[in-house]
Write an enzyme that holds these catalytic residues in place. Sequence first.
Site, PDB file in Angstrom:
ATOM      1  N   ARG A  48     -10.037   0.418   9.150  1.00  0.00           N
ATOM      2  CA  ARG A  48      -9.038  -1.271   8.766  1.00  0.00           C
ATOM      3  C   ARG A  48     -10.326  -1.855  10.067  1.00  0.00           C
ATOM      4  O   ARG A  48     -10.229  -2.942  10.335  1.00  0.00           O
ATOM      5  CB  ARG A  48      -8.037  -0.772  10.496  1.00  0.00           C
ATOM      6  CG  ARG A  48      -6.878  -1.643   9.009  1.00  0.00           C
ATOM      7  CD  ARG A  48      -5.752  -0.560  10.196  1.00  0.00           C
ATOM      8  NE  ARG A  48      -4.533  -1.888   9.885  1.00  0.00           N
ATOM      9  CZ  ARG A  48      -3.177  -1.020   9.325  1.00  0.00           C
ATOM     10  NH1 ARG A  48      -3.869  -0.221   8.859  1.00  0.00           N
ATOM     11  NH2 ARG A  48      -2.537  -1.959   9.164  1.00  0.00           N
ATOM     12  N   ARG A  84      11.047  -0.465  12.045  1.00  0.00           N
ATOM     13  CA  ARG A  84      10.399  -0.353  12.445  1.00  0.00           C
ATOM     14  C   ARG A  84       9.948  -1.539  13.358  1.00  0.00           C
ATOM     15  O   ARG A  84      10.377  -2.663  13.098  1.00  0.00           O
ATOM     16  CB  ARG A  84       8.604  -0.202  11.445  1.00  0.00           C
ATOM     17  CG  ARG A  84       7.968   1.136  11.018  1.00  0.00           C
ATOM     18  CD  ARG A  84       7.410   0.222   9.820  1.00  0.00           C
ATOM     19  NE  ARG A  84       6.169   0.105  10.240  1.00  0.00           N
ATOM     20  CZ  ARG A  84       4.880  -0.705  10.138  1.00  0.00           C
ATOM     21  NH1 ARG A  84       4.684   0.247   8.206  1.00  0.00           N
ATOM     22  NH2 ARG A  84       3.778  -1.155  10.462  1.00  0.00           N
ATOM     23  N   LYS A 106       0.904  -1.292   0.185  1.00  0.00           N
ATOM     24  CA  LYS A 106       0.303  -0.040  -0.331  1.00  0.00           C
ATOM     25  C   LYS A 106       0.733   1.468  -0.065  1.00  0.00           C
ATOM     26  O   LYS A 106       0.458   1.940  -1.003  1.00  0.00           O
ATOM     27  CB  LYS A 106      -1.184  -0.160   1.107  1.00  0.00           C
ATOM     28  CG  LYS A 106      -1.643  -1.212   1.141  1.00  0.00           C
ATOM     29  CD  LYS A 106      -2.872  -0.832   2.724  1.00  0.00           C
ATOM     30  CE  LYS A 106      -2.406  -1.182   3.592  1.00  0.00           C
ATOM     31  NZ  LYS A 106      -0.884  -2.382   4.280  1.00  0.00           N
ATOM     32  N   ARG A 118      -0.965  -8.660  13.224  1.00  0.00           N
ATOM     33  CA  ARG A 118      -1.130  -8.258  12.602  1.00  0.00           C
ATOM     34  C   ARG A 118      -2.064  -8.695  11.943  1.00  0.00           C
ATOM     35  O   ARG A 118      -2.705  -8.226  11.009  1.00  0.00           O
ATOM     36  CB  ARG A 118      -0.278  -7.399  11.989  1.00  0.00           C
ATOM     37  CG  ARG A 118       0.740  -6.021  13.008  1.00  0.00           C
ATOM     38  CD  ARG A 118       2.184  -5.378  12.577  1.00  0.00           C
ATOM     39  NE  ARG A 118       1.832  -4.834  11.211  1.00  0.00           N
ATOM     40  CZ  ARG A 118       3.599  -4.556  10.856  1.00  0.00           C
ATOM     41  NH1 ARG A 118       4.672  -5.361  10.819  1.00  0.00           N
ATOM     42  NH2 ARG A 118       3.475  -4.104   9.590  1.00  0.00           N
ATOM     43  N   ARG A 178      11.782  -5.209   5.305  1.00  0.00           N
ATOM     44  CA  ARG A 178      11.420  -3.585   4.535  1.00  0.00           C
ATOM     45  C   ARG A 178      12.408  -2.546   5.418  1.00  0.00           C
ATOM     46  O   ARG A 178      12.668  -3.141   6.985  1.00  0.00           O
ATOM     47  CB  ARG A 178       9.942  -3.723   5.447  1.00  0.00           C
ATOM     48  CG  ARG A 178       9.419  -2.186   5.185  1.00  0.00           C
ATOM     49  CD  ARG A 178       7.950  -2.295   4.875  1.00  0.00           C
ATOM     50  NE  ARG A 178       7.507  -2.001   6.654  1.00  0.00           N
ATOM     51  CZ  ARG A 178       5.814  -2.541   6.555  1.00  0.00           C
ATOM     52  NH1 ARG A 178       5.718  -1.679   5.171  1.00  0.00           N
ATOM     53  NH2 ARG A 178       5.120  -2.843   7.360  1.00  0.00           N
TER      54      ARG A 178
HETATM   55  P1  ADP Z   1       1.385  -1.972   7.662  1.00  0.00           P
HETATM   56  O1  ADP Z   1       1.172  -1.061   5.918  1.00  0.00           O
HETATM   57  O2  ADP Z   1       1.972  -2.684   7.517  1.00  0.00           O
HETATM   58  O3  ADP Z   1      -0.406  -2.229   8.074  1.00  0.00           O
HETATM   59  P2  ADP Z   1       1.113   0.445   9.446  1.00  0.00           P
HETATM   60  O4  ADP Z   1       1.799   1.719   9.223  1.00  0.00           O
HETATM   61  O5  ADP Z   1      -0.385   0.913   8.427  1.00  0.00           O
HETATM   62  O6  ADP Z   1       1.141  -1.218   8.655  1.00  0.00           O
HETATM   63  O7  ADP Z   1       0.327  -0.059  10.944  1.00  0.00           O
HETATM   64  C1  ADP Z   1       0.982  -0.223  12.262  1.00  0.00           C
HETATM   65  C2  ADP Z   1       0.531   0.142  12.814  1.00  0.00           C
HETATM   66  O8  ADP Z   1      -0.600   1.384  13.659  1.00  0.00           O
HETATM   67  C3  ADP Z   1      -0.783  -1.021  13.042  1.00  0.00           C
HETATM   68  O9  ADP Z   1      -0.289  -2.256  13.156  1.00  0.00           O
HETATM   69  C4  ADP Z   1      -2.297  -0.376  14.400  1.00  0.00           C
HETATM   70  O10 ADP Z   1      -1.600  -1.175  15.120  1.00  0.00           O
HETATM   71  C5  ADP Z   1      -2.174   0.981  13.985  1.00  0.00           C
HETATM   72  N1  ADP Z   1      -3.085   1.375  13.207  1.00  0.00           N
HETATM   73  C6  ADP Z   1      -2.166   2.174  11.842  1.00  0.00           C
HETATM   74  N2  ADP Z   1      -3.722   2.838  11.290  1.00  0.00           N
HETATM   75  C7  ADP Z   1      -4.667   1.805  12.444  1.00  0.00           C
HETATM   76  C8  ADP Z   1      -5.711   1.931  12.131  1.00  0.00           C
HETATM   77  N3  ADP Z   1      -6.474   2.990  10.728  1.00  0.00           N
HETATM   78  N4  ADP Z   1      -6.632   1.421  12.770  1.00  0.00           N
HETATM   79  C9  ADP Z   1      -6.200   0.795  14.073  1.00  0.00           C
HETATM   80  N5  ADP Z   1      -4.896   0.815  14.253  1.00  0.00           N
HETATM   81  C10 ADP Z   1      -4.090   1.523  12.755  1.00  0.00           C
HETATM   82  P1  ADP Z   2       2.308  -2.187   3.256  1.00  0.00           P
HETATM   83  O1  ADP Z   2       3.048  -0.126   3.010  1.00  0.00           O
HETATM   84  O2  ADP Z   2       0.892  -2.307   2.377  1.00  0.00           O
HETATM   85  O3  ADP Z   2       2.425  -2.683   4.406  1.00  0.00           O
HETATM   86  P2  ADP Z   2       4.737  -1.624   1.605  1.00  0.00           P
HETATM   87  O4  ADP Z   2       4.929  -0.737   1.171  1.00  0.00           O
HETATM   88  O5  ADP Z   2       6.184  -0.796   2.675  1.00  0.00           O
HETATM   89  O6  ADP Z   2       3.791  -2.578   2.060  1.00  0.00           O
HETATM   90  O7  ADP Z   2       5.283  -2.880   1.075  1.00  0.00           O
HETATM   91  C1  ADP Z   2       6.044  -4.159   2.366  1.00  0.00           C
HETATM   92  C2  ADP Z   2       7.187  -4.546   1.655  1.00  0.00           C
HETATM   93  O8  ADP Z   2       7.605  -4.836   0.363  1.00  0.00           O
HETATM   94  C3  ADP Z   2       8.537  -3.104   1.146  1.00  0.00           C
HETATM   95  O9  ADP Z   2       9.675  -3.638   2.110  1.00  0.00           O
HETATM   96  C4  ADP Z   2       8.469  -2.958  -0.652  1.00  0.00           C
HETATM   97  O10 ADP Z   2       9.170  -2.393  -0.549  1.00  0.00           O
HETATM   98  C5  ADP Z   2       8.019  -4.565  -0.766  1.00  0.00           C
HETATM   99  N1  ADP Z   2       7.131  -4.712  -2.190  1.00  0.00           N
HETATM  100  C6  ADP Z   2       6.105  -3.640  -1.851  1.00  0.00           C
HETATM  101  N2  ADP Z   2       5.446  -4.410  -3.009  1.00  0.00           N
HETATM  102  C7  ADP Z   2       6.325  -5.028  -3.823  1.00  0.00           C
HETATM  103  C8  ADP Z   2       5.515  -6.807  -4.342  1.00  0.00           C
HETATM  104  N3  ADP Z   2       4.639  -5.798  -5.555  1.00  0.00           N
HETATM  105  N4  ADP Z   2       7.023  -6.965  -5.095  1.00  0.00           N
HETATM  106  C9  ADP Z   2       7.382  -7.620  -4.065  1.00  0.00           C
HETATM  107  N5  ADP Z   2       7.999  -6.253  -2.917  1.00  0.00           N
HETATM  108  C10 ADP Z   2       6.806  -5.873  -2.392  1.00  0.00           C
END
Ligand code: ADP
Ligand code: ADP
Length: 219
Positions: A90, A163, A13, A174, A129
């Site tokens: 979420r 992170r 994302k 998660r 990541r």
């Molecule tokens: P990822 O992109 O890896 O899914 P995020 O950066 O979106 O992780 O979220 C990291 C953490 O922040 C989540 O595991 C949760 O604890 C919190 N968080 C983020 N967005 C939300 C949301 N919309 N509602 C509740 N918790 C959230």
């Molecule tokens: P999210 O915001 O959904 O948690 P990220 O965009 O941070 O996910 O992506 C998670 C990890 O996977 C990052 O290290 C990114 O470089 C890698 N990644 C993202 N998209 C792809 C893909 N299509 N194939 C392989 N690796 C990816």
Amino acid sequence: MNIILFGPPGAGKGTQAKRLEKNRGLIQLSTGDMLRAAVAAGTEYGKKAKEIMERGELVPDEVVINIISDRLDEDDVKNAPGVIFDGFPRTVAQAEALDKMLAEKGMKLDAVIVLDVDDEALVERITGRFTCAKCGKGYHEKFERPKVEGVCDECGSTEFTRRADDNEETVRQRLEAYHAQTAPLIEYYEKAGIVKKVDGMAAIDEVTKQIEEVLDQLA
Ligand code: ADP
Ligand code: ADP
Ligand code: ZN
């Protein structure tokens, strides 16, 4: 054009949202990034959110709803051609609150783009990541390395961060939260007829292409 980039942790994302910011001038609204900024700043809700995030659980709905509502009222967002919700909503309660606030602000959702990725691939993506400490550009040990080893492609910085919650144990928690609380939202948005599925297992450029095609069809 306002869209939700939807998918489990590590689906891509953030990676795709940054590309859409560049290509289309949309603004990424990542509740995860906003919460991490609050944790780093040591604000009142940052202190509360820190432990919850480190456990891989969701922070309370009202916290993220308020953050997003306030952000939507800021001038850069109001003047942008649209926003990308990343990591929000979420829960069903968040989705309902979003519908309400968008209606109040005279905005609407154009699409919910769902990135489909297998759980095992997600664990590998998240544990590999890392992020530029200066500009926030995301990388991956295997799938997206900097062009010059140890130097950020975007800003030239040589400092990177990982992170606190990007370890295998927290990732499993998660993913559980995602399947239990967040995945049901796909059905919520299917009822509204705005879900577009994209193959999140494809390479990063291919995923971008598929998303661009969806957005071109909307425009
Ligand atoms: P990822 O992109 O890896 O899914 P995020 O950066 O979106 O992780 O979220 C990291 C953490 O922040 C989540 O595991 C949760 O604890 C919190 N968080 C983020 N967005 C939300 C949301 N919309 N509602 C509740 N918790 C959230
Ligand atoms: P999210 O915001 O959904 O948690 P990220 O965009 O941070 O996910 O992506 C998670 C990890 O996977 C990052 O290290 C990114 O470089 C890698 N990644 C993202 N998209 C792809 C893909 N299509 N194939 C392989 N690796 C990816
Ligand atoms: Zn950088």
